[in-house]
Design a protein around this motif. Sequence first.
Motif, PDB file in Angstrom:
ATOM      1  N   LYS A 431      30.686  29.196  54.441  1.00  0.00           N
ATOM      2  CA  LYS A 431      31.559  30.296  54.110  1.00  0.00           C
ATOM      3  C   LYS A 431      30.808  31.296  53.225  1.00  0.00           C
ATOM      4  N   SER A 432      31.352  32.472  53.128  1.00  0.00           N
ATOM      5  CA  SER A 432      30.698  33.503  52.321  1.00  0.00           C
ATOM      6  C   SER A 432      30.620  33.058  50.863  1.00  0.00           C
ATOM      7  N   GLY A 433      29.408  33.049  50.313  1.00  0.00           N
ATOM      8  CA  GLY A 433      29.198  32.658  48.926  1.00  0.00           C
ATOM      9  C   GLY A 433      28.797  31.220  48.735  1.00  0.00           C
ATOM     10  N   ASP A 434      28.728  30.412  49.809  1.00  0.00           N
ATOM     11  CA  ASP A 434      28.288  29.019  49.676  1.00  0.00           C
ATOM     12  C   ASP A 434      26.830  28.962  49.242  1.00  0.00           C
ATOM     13  N   VAL A 435      26.536  28.104  48.254  1.00  0.00           N
ATOM     14  CA  VAL A 435      25.186  27.996  47.704  1.00  0.00           C
ATOM     15  C   VAL A 435      24.356  27.056  48.572  1.00  0.00           C
ATOM     16  N   LEU A 436      23.149  27.497  48.915  1.00  0.00           N
ATOM     17  CA  LEU A 436      22.227  26.676  49.713  1.00  0.00           C
ATOM     18  C   LEU A 436      21.243  25.934  48.814  1.00  0.00           C
ATOM     19  N   SER A 437      20.605  26.648  47.892  1.00  0.00           N
ATOM     20  CA  SER A 437      19.625  26.016  47.018  1.00  0.00           C
ATOM     21  C   SER A 437      19.415  26.901  45.797  1.00  0.00           C
ATOM     22  N   SER A 438      18.716  26.344  44.806  1.00  0.00           N
ATOM     23  CA  SER A 438      18.486  27.078  43.570  1.00  0.00           C
ATOM     24  C   SER A 438      17.168  26.630  42.965  1.00  0.00           C
ATOM     25  N   VAL A 439      16.509  27.543  42.219  1.00  0.00           N
ATOM     26  CA  VAL A 439      15.245  27.228  41.570  1.00  0.00           C
ATOM     27  C   VAL A 439      15.156  28.044  40.280  1.00  0.00           C
ATOM     28  N   ALA A 440      14.495  27.472  39.280  1.00  0.00           N
ATOM     29  CA  ALA A 440      14.329  28.157  37.988  1.00  0.00           C
ATOM     30  C   ALA A 440      12.981  28.870  37.958  1.00  0.00           C
ATOM     31  N   ILE A 441      12.992  30.128  37.537  1.00  0.00           N
ATOM     32  CA  ILE A 441      11.777  30.949  37.462  1.00  0.00           C
ATOM     33  C   ILE A 441      11.750  31.641  36.106  1.00  0.00           C
ATOM     34  N   ASP A 442      10.615  31.523  35.422  1.00  0.00           N
ATOM     35  CA  ASP A 442      10.422  32.187  34.131  1.00  0.00           C
ATOM     36  C   ASP A 442       9.234  33.131  34.281  1.00  0.00           C
ATOM     37  N   ALA A 443       9.529  34.418  34.476  1.00  0.00           N
ATOM     38  CA  ALA A 443       8.467  35.400  34.715  1.00  0.00           C
ATOM     39  C   ALA A 443       7.595  35.614  33.481  1.00  0.00           C
ATOM     40  N   SER A 444       8.078  35.237  32.297  1.00  0.00           N
ATOM     41  CA  SER A 444       7.290  35.446  31.083  1.00  0.00           C
ATOM     42  C   SER A 444       6.153  34.432  30.957  1.00  0.00           C
ATOM     43  N   THR A 445       6.263  33.290  31.607  1.00  0.00           N
ATOM     44  CA  THR A 445       5.238  32.241  31.494  1.00  0.00           C
ATOM     45  C   THR A 445       4.555  31.924  32.816  1.00  0.00           C
ATOM     46  N   MET A 446       5.020  32.484  33.916  1.00  0.00           N
ATOM     47  CA  MET A 446       4.470  32.163  35.238  1.00  0.00           C
ATOM     48  C   MET A 446       3.704  33.365  35.786  1.00  0.00           C
ATOM     49  N   THR A 447       2.681  33.058  36.544  1.00  0.00           N
ATOM     50  CA  THR A 447       1.905  34.107  37.194  1.00  0.00           C
ATOM     51  C   THR A 447       2.627  34.585  38.446  1.00  0.00           C
ATOM     52  N   ASP A 448       2.121  35.692  39.020  1.00  0.00           N
ATOM     53  CA  ASP A 448       2.728  36.222  40.241  1.00  0.00           C
ATOM     54  C   ASP A 448       2.596  35.217  41.391  1.00  0.00           C
ATOM     55  N   ALA A 449       1.459  34.525  41.442  1.00  0.00           N
ATOM     56  CA  ALA A 449       1.260  33.539  42.517  1.00  0.00           C
ATOM     57  C   ALA A 449       2.250  32.381  42.374  1.00  0.00           C
ATOM     58  N   GLU A 450       2.477  31.930  41.135  1.00  0.00           N
ATOM     59  CA  GLU A 450       3.428  30.838  40.920  1.00  0.00           C
ATOM     60  C   GLU A 450       4.858  31.271  41.262  1.00  0.00           C
ATOM     61  N   ILE A 451       5.218  32.523  40.901  1.00  0.00           N
ATOM     62  CA  ILE A 451       6.544  33.038  41.249  1.00  0.00           C
ATOM     63  C   ILE A 451       6.712  33.097  42.764  1.00  0.00           C
ATOM     64  N   GLN A 452       5.665  33.600  43.447  1.00  0.00           N
ATOM     65  CA  GLN A 452       5.718  33.671  44.907  1.00  0.00           C
ATOM     66  C   GLN A 452       5.845  32.279  45.520  1.00  0.00           C
ATOM     67  N   GLN A 453       5.122  31.310  44.945  1.00  0.00           N
ATOM     68  CA  GLN A 453       5.186  29.935  45.448  1.00  0.00           C
ATOM     69  C   GLN A 453       6.589  29.342  45.261  1.00  0.00           C
ATOM     70  N   ARG A 454       7.200  29.602  44.076  1.00  0.00           N
ATOM     71  CA  ARG A 454       8.554  29.102  43.830  1.00  0.00           C
ATOM     72  C   ARG A 454       9.551  29.703  44.833  1.00  0.00           C
ATOM     73  N   LEU A 455       9.430  31.011  45.073  1.00  0.00           N
ATOM     74  CA  LEU A 455      10.348  31.660  46.010  1.00  0.00           C
ATOM     75  C   LEU A 455      10.142  31.145  47.428  1.00  0.00           C
ATOM     76  N   ASP A 456       8.861  30.918  47.808  1.00  0.00           N
ATOM     77  CA  ASP A 456       8.607  30.344  49.139  1.00  0.00           C
ATOM     78  C   ASP A 456       9.231  28.958  49.270  1.00  0.00           C
ATOM     79  N   GLN A 457       9.096  28.137  48.222  1.00  0.00           N
ATOM     80  CA  GLN A 457       9.727  26.817  48.245  1.00  0.00           C
ATOM     81  C   GLN A 457      11.249  26.931  48.346  1.00  0.00           C
ATOM     82  N   LEU A 458      11.832  27.881  47.592  1.00  0.00           N
ATOM     83  CA  LEU A 458      13.281  28.086  47.641  1.00  0.00           C
ATOM     84  C   LEU A 458      13.740  28.436  49.053  1.00  0.00           C
TER      85      LEU A 458
END
Length: 531
Positions: A431-458
């Motif tokens: 249904k509209s709004g059903d959650v599929l998955s979630s991941v925590a991202i901290d842009a202040s401590t993570m590099t761009d590559a790590e952020i991209q990797q987290r989003l790819d995993q998500l």
Amino acid sequence: MTSAYILIVAVLVMGGVLATLGDRIGTRVGKARLSLFKLRPRNTATVVTIITGSLISASTLGILFGLSESLRDGVFKLDDILKKLRQARGEIEMVNQQKTQGEKELATARSQQAQVEQRLNQTNRSFQQAQTQLKKVSNQASILRKEIQALLGERQKLIGEKNKLSKEKTQALQEKAQALQEKAQILQEKDKALQEKAQALQEKDKALQEKDRVIADISKRETFLKTEIQSLLGERQRLIQEQNQLIQDKDLVIAKIQEQEIVLKDAIAQRENRLQEIEVQLAQKETQIAERDQQRQELEKQFAFLQQQVDVLEQYYQDYQDLRQGSVALLRGQVLSFRVVRVVEPKVASAALDQLLREANRTAINIIRPSNSDPDEPLVQITENQANQFINQIKDGQDYVVRLLSAGNYVMGEKQIQVFADAVPNQVVFKSGDVLSSVAIDASTMTDAEIQQRLDQLLTVSQFRARRAGILGKIQIGDGNATPLIRFIEQVKKSNQPLDVTTVASQETYTAGPLEIKLVAIKNGQVIFSN
């Protein structure tokens, strides 16, 4: 391999011929001192040499690109191929991790199942022993109840006899007392008569001598009556003592019976308490057995699920090995035709299957034989049993997502491809709004590559869960345009704060799809931004 040798020889020959022609043309132009575009003859010869070399390179590239499709793909599609290769490697690594985790969970489940079976056997033995003890205690309780009933009967009998004797004694005493009262009354009457006679003697002095004999007789009779009265009183006292003795004996017997009753009641109470304790223990054992059975059933379900996952992972691993060998053009389970159908009339079901087979045949020909000029060549086949099952399944008038899938791995040039049909009811999965998955991202401590990797995993996990939930159609980010996704990634990188990035279904989605995934950035339960 022969075509490659021919291609190399053709390139070498063509390069040599063009180099020779270029050299001769340059020599003749130099000797003739020709001028092109108002250039000097030397510069004109240089230009001719450059053009000749360019023709050599162009002809070489033209021959290579024209005769080698793999070279064209390698040059023009190398970036896409490398990107897909990285994604495939990531998926394979995730599948291997899941397989390892599944094997560990399978081993744990097997060990837990063995422990549960051992505990269950021990519990069954304890339960049987408890049942045996319960039977023994029940038998003893029955014997005690019978003895108590017998003692109670004897007690009632003795009480009845006691009451009967008491009534008899009381009746005898009452009769004797009544006789004594009658004799006392007679004595009173005689005393009255004696008084009258004494008065008569006083009145009549002359009759004293005559009545002395009468008085003597009366004295004897009084003595006799007194003796009788004393004997009756002694007999009464003796009867009372005997009655008291009988009563004491009865009381002793009753006291003993009461003591035995108390002892028996205590024994029965102890046995009943023991029986209650045993029943409580049995209830606890039964509860434990039920819990163990439930745990065993859950472990069996988990074991079956893990076994299915292992089979799936093994199949993925086999497909990956086939892909690494590079010989497979059509994978097992690959979708050849896909659509949503509703068969209102049962006769139309076979026509729908024929149309799916034609689409699957064209898809298979384009993959297996891309250079085949006959798109209607019968290449795809399905067994009659599977076709009948498929027709019987979809002819009930409901919406079905139907697919024809490859039954195996096939290489280029296959002459026959076996397929199987799959039909799933087209129903609401998300249904509209059903959650599929979630991941925590901290842009202040993570590099761009790590952020991209987290989003790819998500996104990978969201796609995997959507497939597991039953989505068979296309899965895309938003409307499929990459611009909102790129903007969302830039906003995450610029946020410079910890966020919870969640994937949700943007609208109600059926089995046939497409599933449009929406990315949402959340902090402390509040939506910060989305794509």
